[in-house]
Design a protein around this motif. Structure first.
Motif, PDB file in Angstrom:
ATOM      1  N   ALA A  28      45.424  52.547  32.988  1.00 27.71           N
ATOM      2  CA  ALA A  28      46.426  51.839  33.190  1.00 27.71           C
ATOM      3  C   ALA A  28      46.939  51.391  34.444  1.00 27.71           C
ATOM      4  CB  ALA A  28      47.638  52.272  32.242  1.00 27.71           C
ATOM      5  N   ALA A  29      46.886  52.471  35.474  1.00 28.96           N
ATOM      6  CA  ALA A  29      47.328  52.348  36.884  1.00 28.96           C
ATOM      7  C   ALA A  29      46.921  51.022  37.558  1.00 28.96           C
ATOM      8  CB  ALA A  29      47.625  53.764  37.408  1.00 28.96           C
ATOM      9  N   PRO A  30      45.376  51.174  37.796  1.00 28.02           N
ATOM     10  CA  PRO A  30      44.944  50.054  38.246  1.00 28.02           C
ATOM     11  C   PRO A  30      44.951  48.736  37.912  1.00 28.02           C
ATOM     12  CG  PRO A  30      43.268  51.689  37.572  1.00 28.02           C
ATOM     13  CD  PRO A  30      44.421  52.205  37.181  1.00 28.02           C
ATOM     14  N   LEU A  31      45.202  48.716  36.582  1.00 33.95           N
ATOM     15  CA  LEU A  31      45.390  47.295  35.881  1.00 33.95           C
ATOM     16  C   LEU A  31      46.710  46.883  36.307  1.00 33.95           C
ATOM     17  CD1 LEU A  31      43.528  47.893  32.428  1.00 33.95           C
ATOM     18  CD2 LEU A  31      42.904  46.440  34.397  1.00 33.95           C
ATOM     19  N   LEU A  32      47.786  47.606  36.279  1.00 32.38           N
ATOM     20  CA  LEU A  32      49.083  47.356  36.476  1.00 32.38           C
ATOM     21  C   LEU A  32      49.233  46.972  38.066  1.00 32.38           C
ATOM     22  CD1 LEU A  32      50.909  50.102  34.432  1.00 32.38           C
ATOM     23  CD2 LEU A  32      51.027  47.565  33.839  1.00 32.38           C
ATOM     24  N   ALA A  33      48.643  47.442  38.756  1.00 35.22           N
ATOM     25  CA  ALA A  33      48.785  47.124  40.289  1.00 35.22           C
ATOM     26  C   ALA A  33      48.034  45.834  40.434  1.00 35.22           C
ATOM     27  CB  ALA A  33      47.888  48.118  41.081  1.00 35.22           C
ATOM     28  N   HIS A  34      46.980  45.550  39.879  1.00 37.90           N
ATOM     29  CA  HIS A  34      46.155  44.344  39.692  1.00 37.90           C
ATOM     30  C   HIS A  34      47.032  43.154  39.534  1.00 37.90           C
ATOM     31  CE1 HIS A  34      42.806  41.345  39.766  1.00 37.90           C
ATOM     32  NE2 HIS A  34      43.506  40.976  38.626  1.00 37.90           N
ATOM     33  N   LEU A  35      47.747  43.491  38.437  1.00 35.83           N
ATOM     34  CA  LEU A  35      49.021  42.533  37.693  1.00 35.83           C
ATOM     35  C   LEU A  35      50.035  42.080  38.805  1.00 35.83           C
ATOM     36  CD1 LEU A  35      49.001  43.442  34.230  1.00 35.83           C
ATOM     37  CD2 LEU A  35      47.682  41.644  34.816  1.00 35.83           C
ATOM     38  N   ASP A  36      50.379  43.108  39.594  1.00 33.56           N
ATOM     39  CA  ASP A  36      51.383  42.841  40.497  1.00 33.56           C
ATOM     40  C   ASP A  36      50.793  41.972  41.721  1.00 33.56           C
ATOM     41  OD1 ASP A  36      53.277  44.616  39.145  1.00 33.56           O
ATOM     42  OD2 ASP A  36      52.611  46.285  40.713  1.00 33.56           O
ATOM     43  N   ASP A  37      49.470  41.838  41.797  1.00 28.44           N
ATOM     44  CA  ASP A  37      49.114  40.920  42.922  1.00 28.44           C
ATOM     45  C   ASP A  37      48.422  39.738  42.447  1.00 28.44           C
ATOM     46  OD1 ASP A  37      49.829  42.931  45.075  1.00 28.44           O
ATOM     47  OD2 ASP A  37      47.798  43.919  44.920  1.00 28.44           O
ATOM     48  N   CYS A  38      48.201  39.587  41.284  1.00 31.64           N
ATOM     49  CA  CYS A  38      47.301  38.382  40.507  1.00 31.64           C
ATOM     50  C   CYS A  38      48.199  37.671  39.563  1.00 31.64           C
ATOM     51  CB  CYS A  38      46.039  38.970  39.791  1.00 31.64           C
ATOM     52  SG  CYS A  38      44.971  37.706  39.230  1.00 31.64           S
ATOM     53  N   PRO A  39      48.746  36.547  39.844  1.00 29.68           N
ATOM     54  CA  PRO A  39      49.460  35.851  39.108  1.00 29.68           C
ATOM     55  C   PRO A  39      48.918  35.265  37.836  1.00 29.68           C
ATOM     56  CG  PRO A  39      49.918  34.981  41.383  1.00 29.68           C
ATOM     57  CD  PRO A  39      48.864  36.010  41.124  1.00 29.68           C
ATOM     58  N   ALA A  40      47.797  34.828  37.839  1.00 32.96           N
ATOM     59  CA  ALA A  40      46.975  34.408  36.695  1.00 32.96           C
ATOM     60  C   ALA A  40      46.804  35.614  35.887  1.00 32.96           C
ATOM     61  CB  ALA A  40      45.594  33.816  37.106  1.00 32.96           C
ATOM     62  N   CYS A  41      46.295  36.706  36.182  1.00 33.43           N
ATOM     63  CA  CYS A  41      46.142  37.872  35.100  1.00 33.43           C
ATOM     64  C   CYS A  41      47.455  38.287  34.691  1.00 33.43           C
ATOM     65  CB  CYS A  41      45.437  39.081  35.934  1.00 33.43           C
ATOM     66  SG  CYS A  41      43.595  38.836  36.034  1.00 33.43           S
ATOM     67  N   ALA A  42      48.494  38.180  35.442  1.00 36.58           N
ATOM     68  CA  ALA A  42      49.865  38.485  35.099  1.00 36.58           C
ATOM     69  C   ALA A  42      50.396  37.445  33.902  1.00 36.58           C
ATOM     70  CB  ALA A  42      50.973  38.701  36.302  1.00 36.58           C
TER      71      ALA A  42
END
Length: 90
Positions: A28-42
């Motif tokens: 979960a941690a790397p996915l949550l970090a990605h969501l912080d940096d990627c508006p489309a995925c968020a």
């Protein structure tokens, strides 16, 4: 689930698993970090988080009567078959 290598973005299955808290912390941690940096995925993740509430608020359509009748008949037949094969007390 891991991000798709060509894009580096998590796939919908990974986001859905994250939305349902199905991933262990180390995934979960790397996915949550990605969501912080990627508006489309968020945005996709936010939509997936809303899905259970949307589905819960959707009225359930009535079962067609012919299907209900067939299910009732099948259950009655199964019950009768089990009764016939059950040993009778002596």
């Amino acid at each position: 689930m891991t991000p798709h290598p060509p894009s580096g973005h998590p796939g919908p299955d990974a986001l859905a698993d994250l939305a349902e808290d199905l991933l262990p912390p180390e995934q979960a941690a790397p996915l949550l970090a990605h969501l912080d940096d990627c508006p489309a995925c968020a945005e996709d993740f936010a939509l997936l988080r809303e899905l259970p509430d949307l589905l819960a608020d959707t009225p359930v359509p009535a079962m067609p009567q012919d299907l209900a009748d067939r299910l009732t008949a099948a259950l009655a037949a199964e019950s009768a078959a089990r009764t016939e094969t059950r040993p009778q007390p002596q």
